[in-house]
Structures are given as C-alpha cells and as structure tokens.
Design a protein around this motif. Sequence first.
Motif, PDB file in Angstrom:
ATOM      1  N   ASP A 152      -9.284   0.850  12.155  1.00  0.00           N
ATOM      2  CA  ASP A 152      -9.754   0.270  13.427  1.00  0.00           C
ATOM      3  C   ASP A 152      -9.260  -1.149  13.709  1.00  0.00           C
ATOM      4  O   ASP A 152      -9.596  -1.726  14.745  1.00  0.00           O
ATOM      5  CB  ASP A 152     -11.289   0.326  13.525  1.00  0.00           C
ATOM      6  CG  ASP A 152     -11.987  -0.576  12.517  1.00  0.00           C
ATOM      7  OD1 ASP A 152     -11.314  -1.174  11.667  1.00  0.00           O
ATOM      8  OD2 ASP A 152     -13.230  -0.682  12.592  1.00  0.00           O
ATOM      9  N   ILE A 153      -8.493  -1.721  12.812  1.00  0.00           N
ATOM     10  CA  ILE A 153      -8.079  -3.117  13.023  1.00  0.00           C
ATOM     11  C   ILE A 153      -7.199  -3.243  14.271  1.00  0.00           C
ATOM     12  O   ILE A 153      -7.407  -4.114  15.112  1.00  0.00           O
ATOM     13  CB  ILE A 153      -7.357  -3.664  11.780  1.00  0.00           C
ATOM     14  CG1 ILE A 153      -8.342  -3.731  10.601  1.00  0.00           C
ATOM     15  CG2 ILE A 153      -6.768  -5.051  12.049  1.00  0.00           C
ATOM     16  CD1 ILE A 153      -7.732  -4.167   9.301  1.00  0.00           C
TER      17      ILE A 153
ATOM     18  N   SER B 218      -6.181   5.393  19.645  1.00  0.00           N
ATOM     19  CA  SER B 218      -5.453   4.822  18.525  1.00  0.00           C
ATOM     20  C   SER B 218      -5.412   5.835  17.382  1.00  0.00           C
ATOM     21  O   SER B 218      -6.398   6.532  17.136  1.00  0.00           O
ATOM     22  CB  SER B 218      -6.169   3.540  18.066  1.00  0.00           C
ATOM     23  OG  SER B 218      -5.496   2.951  16.989  1.00  0.00           O
TER      24      SER B 218
ATOM     25  N   ALA C  91       0.149  -3.405  25.217  1.00  0.00           N
ATOM     26  CA  ALA C  91      -0.971  -2.648  25.801  1.00  0.00           C
ATOM     27  C   ALA C  91      -1.521  -3.398  27.025  1.00  0.00           C
ATOM     28  O   ALA C  91      -1.771  -2.788  28.073  1.00  0.00           O
ATOM     29  CB  ALA C  91      -2.076  -2.431  24.762  1.00  0.00           C
TER      30      ALA C  91
ATOM     31  N   PHE D  52       0.865  -1.191   0.000  1.00  0.00           N
ATOM     32  CA  PHE D  52       0.000   0.000   0.000  1.00  0.00           C
ATOM     33  C   PHE D  52       0.900   1.240   0.000  1.00  0.00           C
ATOM     34  O   PHE D  52       0.718   2.159  -0.790  1.00  0.00           O
ATOM     35  CB  PHE D  52      -0.874  -0.057   1.254  1.00  0.00           C
ATOM     36  CG  PHE D  52      -1.969   0.976   1.344  1.00  0.00           C
ATOM     37  CD1 PHE D  52      -2.558   1.519   0.211  1.00  0.00           C
ATOM     38  CD2 PHE D  52      -2.445   1.387   2.590  1.00  0.00           C
ATOM     39  CE1 PHE D  52      -3.584   2.447   0.319  1.00  0.00           C
ATOM     40  CE2 PHE D  52      -3.462   2.312   2.708  1.00  0.00           C
ATOM     41  CZ  PHE D  52      -4.037   2.849   1.568  1.00  0.00           C
TER      42      PHE D  52
ATOM     43  N   GLY E  60      -0.548   2.958  17.917  1.00  0.00           N
ATOM     44  CA  GLY E  60      -0.758   3.116  16.471  1.00  0.00           C
ATOM     45  C   GLY E  60       0.595   3.147  15.781  1.00  0.00           C
ATOM     46  O   GLY E  60       1.567   3.636  16.355  1.00  0.00           O
ATOM     47  N   ALA E  61       0.629   2.625  14.552  1.00  0.00           N
ATOM     48  CA  ALA E  61       1.905   2.418  13.861  1.00  0.00           C
ATOM     49  C   ALA E  61       2.840   3.649  13.779  1.00  0.00           C
ATOM     50  O   ALA E  61       4.049   3.494  13.936  1.00  0.00           O
ATOM     51  CB  ALA E  61       1.639   1.852  12.473  1.00  0.00           C
TER      52      ALA E  61
ATOM     53  N   LEU F 280      -8.004  -5.138  17.776  1.00  0.00           N
ATOM     54  CA  LEU F 280      -7.117  -6.184  18.306  1.00  0.00           C
ATOM     55  C   LEU F 280      -6.758  -5.898  19.770  1.00  0.00           C
ATOM     56  O   LEU F 280      -6.756  -6.795  20.620  1.00  0.00           O
ATOM     57  CB  LEU F 280      -5.848  -6.166  17.458  1.00  0.00           C
ATOM     58  CG  LEU F 280      -5.273  -7.476  17.028  1.00  0.00           C
ATOM     59  CD1 LEU F 280      -4.432  -7.263  15.782  1.00  0.00           C
ATOM     60  CD2 LEU F 280      -4.428  -8.056  18.111  1.00  0.00           C
ATOM     61  N   VAL F 281      -6.472  -4.646  20.040  1.00  0.00           N
ATOM     62  CA  VAL F 281      -6.167  -4.259  21.430  1.00  0.00           C
ATOM     63  C   VAL F 281      -7.377  -4.555  22.314  1.00  0.00           C
ATOM     64  O   VAL F 281      -7.248  -5.140  23.390  1.00  0.00           O
ATOM     65  CB  VAL F 281      -5.774  -2.759  21.511  1.00  0.00           C
ATOM     66  CG1 VAL F 281      -5.662  -2.294  22.950  1.00  0.00           C
ATOM     67  CG2 VAL F 281      -4.459  -2.513  20.770  1.00  0.00           C
TER      68      VAL F 281
END
Length: 234
Positions: A117-118, A161, A216, A67, A193-194, A122-123
């Motif tokens: 939101d992925i 996030s 987390a 991407f 967040g990345a 997951l968190v």
Amino acid sequence: MSEEDDEIILSELDDEELVQQMWDDLYDGLREEIEEGVNILLERGWEPYRILTEALVGGMTIVGKDFRDGILFVPEVLLAANAMKAGMAILKPLLAETGAQRVGKMVIGTVKGDIHDIGKNLVSMMMEGAGFEVVDLGINNPVENYLEALETEQPDILGMSALLTTTMPYMKVVIDTMVEKGIRDDYIVLVGGAPLNEEFGRAIGADAYCRDAAVAVETAKTLVARKHNQMAAG
Ligand code: B1M
C-alpha cells in the motif's frame, strides 16, 4: 572505540550525506531516525515532494532490489515499510497544504490478493495535495468493494494499484465487471504499480497507466478536465 564515538548525529551531516544515511536507516527499518531525517530536511528548506522522492522512495528502491535478490526478507522489508510510512506521515499534511481548489474525486484501492500500500498511499497523498478528494479503500479489495464505493461515492476516477504479477490481472476483472454492468464509461479508470506498463493498461481497458504518483496527478487532472468539458458541451 566506544559506542558513543560511533553514533551518527544526523543534523551534523550535509544534505547528501544525510540522504545516504536515511537510505541506510530505511534499509535498517529505523523509524525514529527516518522521522528525524525528514524533519531536518524540512528545516533545511527541502520541498516535501523532494524529500519523498529522493530520501524515501530512493531508499525503498534499494530495499526492493535486495528483497528481489534474496538479501532481505519479509520481516526486514516490513520494518523498512513502517519507517517509510512514518516519514510519509510527516509529509502528508504538507503535501495536502497547497490550497489547490477541489478538482475532482477519486476512489482508490489495492486489488484483491495484494497488501502493498505504500505506492497507493503516496498517490493518494499527491492527489489530495493537487486538490482531489480521495476515498481510500485500503488493500486486498475484491471487485464488490470497488463497485460499492463507485455507487456510494460517485467519484470521477477509479484508481487501482497492484504490485504483484499475480494480482495485476485482477484489475481486468474489475474493469470487465464494470463493462458488464454498463458503468465502465461513467468513470475514468487509472491503474498503477511497479509491474504494470502502458501496454498492460491498454490491454485491460483502463484509461491510463500511471508510472508514478506525479504522473497519476497530471493524468487525473487532464482526463477530469476533458470529462468536465465534454459534459459541459454535451
Ligand atoms: Co513485496 N514484492 N511482497 N512486500 N515488495 C515486491 C512488489 C517485489 C517486486 C519485490 C521483489 O521481488 N523485488 C515482489 C513482486 C514480484 C512480482 O510479482 N513480480 C514482491 C513480493 C514477491 C512479495 C511477496 C509475495 C513476498 C513473500 O511473501 N514471499 C509478498 C506478497 C504479499 C501480498 O501482497 N499478498 C510481499 C510482501 C511485502 C511486504 C508486506 C513485506 C511489503 C509491503 C508493505 C506495504 O506496502 N505496507 C513489501 C514491499 C515493501 C515491497 C517492495 C520492496 C517495495 C514496494 C514499495 O512500497 N515501493 C517491492 C519491490 C519494488 O517494488 N521495487 C516489493 C515504493 C512505492 C513508492 O513504489 O509501490 O511502485 P510503488 O508505487 C509507485 C508506482 O508504482 C505508482 O506510483 C507509486 C508512487 O510513485 N503506483 C500507482 C502504485 N500504485 C498506483 C496506483 C495508481 C497510480 C500509480 O492508481 C491511479
């Protein structure tokens, strides 16, 4: 060769081949194949967390690279995200099934302007699995949403996030507003967040930056235990 000869039977692949195939299927946004792959790995005795990290997050990392490099575009990435979510939906109850005692409560949401939101989901899943009650505010949250949820839910933790360099500064808007209202120290603020890092977390006044969902959970447990001990002592 006919199409039939080409068909890959997932259950006939060994674990390593299957995970590789799931990365390809995630890349191609093949929801049903991802569901099947997750179920096969579960039948083979894989831990849900291992399936999540190796087969699903591993595949999404490849999607993310292409991407970034302009090889994949939003529609394809959306399909991949949907396939990933389908796999996560199978794992969610299993991750939440640890029988852990309730250890605290967290309100979490993706910040304003951001629809990723992925990672947040997951968190949430991992926190629930660790015994936290989680109130998920979803995506694109203005400061008002966070404040309202803090007041009504009275959580131990506020989690935020952000996946975009353009939206991560909004976390500071939320924390600054909490400071202005005199409620900042009532909550543990965790961010992730990345594009974030520890330095950013410190600079905006969060209690901690969490690199991933496992961090987390560990950070949340540590800081909630500390908060409860302080309250008991004070
Ligand atoms: Co977007 N996107 N995207 N995207 N997208 C990124 C983030 C990007 C890095 C891709 C790239 O260029 N390589 C890039 C951001 C660049 C930047 O800002 N520096 C980007 C861009 C540019 C965009 C758009 C602007 C594209 C466009 O429209 N031209 C657009 C923005 C939309 C918006 O939000 N306003 C956009 C849209 C989308 C989709 C809708 C197509 C889709 C989102 C679907 C969805 O989430 N429902 C999407 C996706 C899927 C991605 C990538 C490929 C994957 C993100 C993901 O789900 N990762 C992503 C590339 C990447 O990150 N490598 C990318 C898997 C997930 C498990 O990891 O979210 O990092 P992550 O979460 C981790 C940790 O970060 C941490 O724990 C999680 C689990 O371990 N964590 C927390 C996350 N949140 C936490 C909160 C906590 C604690 C820990 O609180 C306590």
